[in-house]
Design a protein around this motif. Sequence first.
Motif, mmCIF file in Angstrom:
data_model
loop_
_atom_site.group_PDB
_atom_site.id
_atom_site.type_symbol
_atom_site.label_atom_id
_atom_site.label_comp_id
_atom_site.label_asym_id
_atom_site.label_seq_id
_atom_site.Cartn_x
_atom_site.Cartn_y
_atom_site.Cartn_z
ATOM 1 N N THR A 487 22.566 42.714 87.597
ATOM 2 C CA THR A 487 22.686 43.879 88.148
ATOM 3 C C THR A 487 23.341 44.034 89.365
ATOM 4 N N LEU A 488 24.163 45.138 89.540
ATOM 5 C CA LEU A 488 24.889 45.101 90.606
ATOM 6 C C LEU A 488 24.031 45.213 92.006
ATOM 7 N N ASP A 489 22.929 45.821 91.886
ATOM 8 C CA ASP A 489 22.277 46.026 93.077
ATOM 9 C C ASP A 489 21.534 44.816 93.498
ATOM 10 N N SER A 490 21.162 43.941 92.744
ATOM 11 C CA SER A 490 20.424 42.366 92.971
ATOM 12 C C SER A 490 21.618 41.507 93.369
ATOM 13 N N LEU A 491 22.958 41.689 92.778
ATOM 14 C CA LEU A 491 23.909 40.837 93.451
ATOM 15 C C LEU A 491 24.198 41.265 94.916
ATOM 16 N N SER A 492 24.363 42.727 95.357
ATOM 17 C CA SER A 492 24.589 43.110 96.479
ATOM 18 C C SER A 492 23.344 42.691 97.528
ATOM 19 N N SER A 493 22.278 43.007 97.033
ATOM 20 C CA SER A 493 21.031 42.719 98.063
ATOM 21 C C SER A 493 21.029 41.316 98.317
ATOM 22 N N THR A 494 21.503 40.520 97.342
ATOM 23 C CA THR A 494 21.335 39.036 97.810
ATOM 24 C C THR A 494 22.086 38.493 99.068
ATOM 25 N N THR A 499 27.261 47.837 97.832
ATOM 26 C CA THR A 499 27.354 47.637 96.436
ATOM 27 C C THR A 499 28.645 48.271 95.639
ATOM 28 N N PRO A 500 29.220 47.184 95.254
ATOM 29 C CA PRO A 500 30.490 47.915 94.558
ATOM 30 C C PRO A 500 30.075 48.922 93.376
ATOM 31 N N SER A 501 31.097 49.704 93.017
ATOM 32 C CA SER A 501 30.777 50.617 91.948
ATOM 33 C C SER A 501 30.913 49.893 90.689
ATOM 34 N N LEU A 502 30.317 50.435 89.535
ATOM 35 C CA LEU A 502 30.322 49.795 88.271
ATOM 36 C C LEU A 502 31.855 49.459 87.865
ATOM 37 N N LEU A 503 32.700 50.515 87.977
ATOM 38 C CA LEU A 503 34.216 50.322 87.566
ATOM 39 C C LEU A 503 34.764 49.336 88.464
ATOM 40 N N GLN A 504 34.507 49.207 89.574
ATOM 41 C CA GLN A 504 35.240 48.211 90.576
ATOM 42 C C GLN A 504 34.621 47.041 89.861
ATOM 43 N N PHE A 505 33.522 46.664 89.770
ATOM 44 C CA PHE A 505 33.154 45.193 89.490
ATOM 45 C C PHE A 505 33.464 44.984 88.153
ATOM 46 N N ARG A 506 33.517 45.682 87.040
ATOM 47 C CA ARG A 506 33.860 45.425 85.630
ATOM 48 C C ARG A 506 35.555 45.412 85.632
ATOM 49 N N SER A 507 36.169 45.969 86.547
ATOM 50 C CA SER A 507 37.524 45.898 86.779
ATOM 51 C C SER A 507 37.905 44.328 87.261
ATOM 52 N N ALA A 508 37.326 43.944 88.187
ATOM 53 C CA ALA A 508 37.510 42.543 88.853
ATOM 54 C C ALA A 508 37.104 41.661 87.871
ATOM 55 N N LEU A 509 36.305 41.689 86.875
ATOM 56 C CA LEU A 509 35.931 40.790 85.999
ATOM 57 C C LEU A 509 37.019 40.910 84.728
ATOM 58 N N VAL A 548 30.189 41.699 106.156
ATOM 59 C CA VAL A 548 28.712 41.651 106.423
ATOM 60 C C VAL A 548 28.229 41.018 107.822
ATOM 61 N N LYS A 549 27.341 41.356 108.218
ATOM 62 C CA LYS A 549 27.210 41.186 109.685
ATOM 63 C C LYS A 549 26.512 39.873 109.733
ATOM 64 N N ARG A 550 27.336 38.524 109.685
ATOM 65 C CA ARG A 550 26.809 37.280 109.293
ATOM 66 C C ARG A 550 25.964 36.915 110.608
ATOM 67 N N GLU A 551 25.980 37.395 111.699
ATOM 68 C CA GLU A 551 25.159 36.968 112.859
ATOM 69 C C GLU A 551 23.686 37.107 112.548
ATOM 70 N N ARG A 552 23.480 38.190 111.659
ATOM 71 C CA ARG A 552 22.114 38.528 111.459
ATOM 72 C C ARG A 552 21.406 37.729 110.286
ATOM 73 N N LEU A 553 22.209 36.781 109.602
ATOM 74 C CA LEU A 553 21.784 36.265 108.457
ATOM 75 C C LEU A 553 21.182 34.789 109.017
ATOM 76 N N ALA A 554 20.015 34.351 108.420
ATOM 77 C CA ALA A 554 19.417 33.212 108.978
ATOM 78 C C ALA A 554 20.393 32.176 108.157
ATOM 79 N N GLU A 555 20.302 31.038 108.701
ATOM 80 C CA GLU A 555 21.297 29.854 108.415
ATOM 81 C C GLU A 555 20.994 29.126 106.831
ATOM 82 N N THR A 556 19.671 29.237 106.684
ATOM 83 C CA THR A 556 19.026 28.980 105.462
ATOM 84 C C THR A 556 18.921 30.013 104.301
ATOM 85 N N SER A 557 19.197 31.133 104.628
ATOM 86 C CA SER A 557 19.098 32.279 103.754
ATOM 87 C C SER A 557 20.170 32.101 102.587
#
Length: 681
Positions: A487-494, A499-509, A548-557
């Motif tokens: 699902t698009l929301d799970s990929l983006s939240s990870t 979140t990209p739109s459905l058409l954008q992600f399908r077009s990329a594939l 993405v604000k990578r400074e807020r991400l934990a190194e092991t995330s």
Amino acid sequence: MRGAVRAALTAPPPAAAFSTFRRASPGPPRAPPAMDGVSPNGSGPPPGAGDPPGAGETLISEGRATILFPSANEVFYNPVQGFNRDLTCAIMTEFARLQLQPKGIRVVLPGEEKMGTGSPQPPEDGDGDTTPAPDGPEAPRTAKPGEVCEGGLRVLEALAASGLRSIRFAKEVPGLRAVVANDFSARAVELMSRNVAFNGVGDLVAPHMADARMLMYQCKVDREPFDVIDLDPYGSPAPFLDAAVQAVSEGGLLCVTCTDMGVMAGNSAETCYSKYGAVSLKGKFCHEMALRIILHSLDSRANCYQRFIMPLLSVSADFYIRVFVRVFTGQAKVKASASKQALVYHCVGCGTHHLQRLGKVTSHGTGFKYGAATGPPVGPTCEFCQQRHQLGGPMWAEPLHDPAFVERVLAALESSPGRFQTEERMRGMLSVITEVPGQGGERPWGRLWHPQLEAGPNPRQILGLALTLLLPVCRGQELSDVPLYYTLDSLSSTIHCNTPSLLQFRSALLHAGYRVSLSHACKNAVKTDAPPAVLWDIMRCWTKIHPVKRERLAETSPAARILSVEPALQASFVLRDDANPSSRKRGLKRFPENPEAFWGPKARAKAGGGISPSLQEKRKRHQNKRTERTDDSTSLKNFPCKRFKEVGREQGGGGGLALGQGTAPSPTSSPAGKLLLGHPV
């Protein structure tokens, strides 16, 4: 179960449980009501109806049926399942066409006679005329709804409750010889008998009281199998599956509903294993996995009797799942069942999943050789986020639907509109299943690309995969060779990005040369044959456009570890015309909202009816308990905590201290208090 069905295998069943199902009519047979001029929604009592509703009873109309229903909760009925019943009638109609056409029986629905066509029949060899009856060159017989068809289908509704579904079968599905409406509740059978007389279908529907399992086992012993068996229990159908796969005829239709989605969607994996022989996972793909778990359970139980299943349609709707499968017998085909099942490796960090087949099939001369599969497909940890994997399954890894059959159902809906109240939703869901998926075109082998062909062309592999890969192109369907989805929301939240739109992600594939389709089970699902590495490369390219604000991400995330790798694929998000699904372009009702509040499961029927006041109070007390706090002291406990009562017994030598009574104990009077204060015990 529905209609207070009890599991009483040890108890002696009623005498009628082992009787042959021939209706003993108390009087002259009642002629079925005419189909012409009747409202398609069944409003008002039918012509020539039986007894009027009594005290505490109401009239419920659905389809062409109108039933008497007690106001008390004595017999189960849920209006949400109207879509389930509509879909079952449509599926059974097309199944009747398939089964009765070789017998020279032509199935006709209201409106098709005026059009001069019986149904969307498949083209025959030669001039395409309908196959004549085997007895001679005379014109084929015609089967219409509401009429007894000699040589037609024999149907069992094992858990009938009020009998609404069986009555709808009799009045809306042509080509039926008899319908047995069974339930273990005496109150349900009594109500069922009244409803059968009220609708004037006594010549087709025979109410019956017996344990559903004993009834099906006895039909197996008597060699009187049913052509169609419908299982729609309250909760899990697991207790009835073993009997059902034996009592259905060769090539017969088995319709199964599961409403215990909490178990099948991963909330209770150990319970799922005990009921269905598979471990469920709590992933975004849980609804499709639930479908594959029940198909695995059906196939494994059928294999015990040298039988196997072929799914016609498998759907996830509202709070339940529904599967329609045909059951066949064949020892050679059963040997391939292990290769149709697969385990699922699901990463707990990034949600990536991999499949491991239980068996493999290789060509061996003119036949096939069966053996154990090799694996696993993953290492000790996830290659993308270095998290551990959960192991689920086994589950059905073959196609969920028969696209040709689903197209027949859609064609019948188009040729005979207005038959069902939920027709728009049916057309939208079936269109998502059958619409042409997007096809990538940058690979040298074009639409025939498959991971097994990555190393180069192989004639044997091409022949073996041609049907699998060309079928979505020729007929159009959900990607049948791609179990589960993202699902698009799970990929983006990870990775904590927009979140990209459905058409954008399908077009990329599609730009990357992969196939992609929707899933009827989830509105933002992405089914694709692209490997997980490609999906994460596309998301990495997306984060370069939307940082993405990578400074807020934990190194092991998982997000930091995934984004620390540069993408090997340069994704293009330029919209493509074929990225927009046809059902979306046509504005079909694919994922409708609930029409009203509390649209979901209903309370189990109970003797005497009604819901206990304690249950109502409990529902009210727990409503929004995590989001709303109240200062009302009535919602608090009126007794002290367990630890306080233990301390009180130590101090006073008697029972626990009540609130506001006695003297509070000293902190040093208990071993726990001494340890907390640093005193020796």
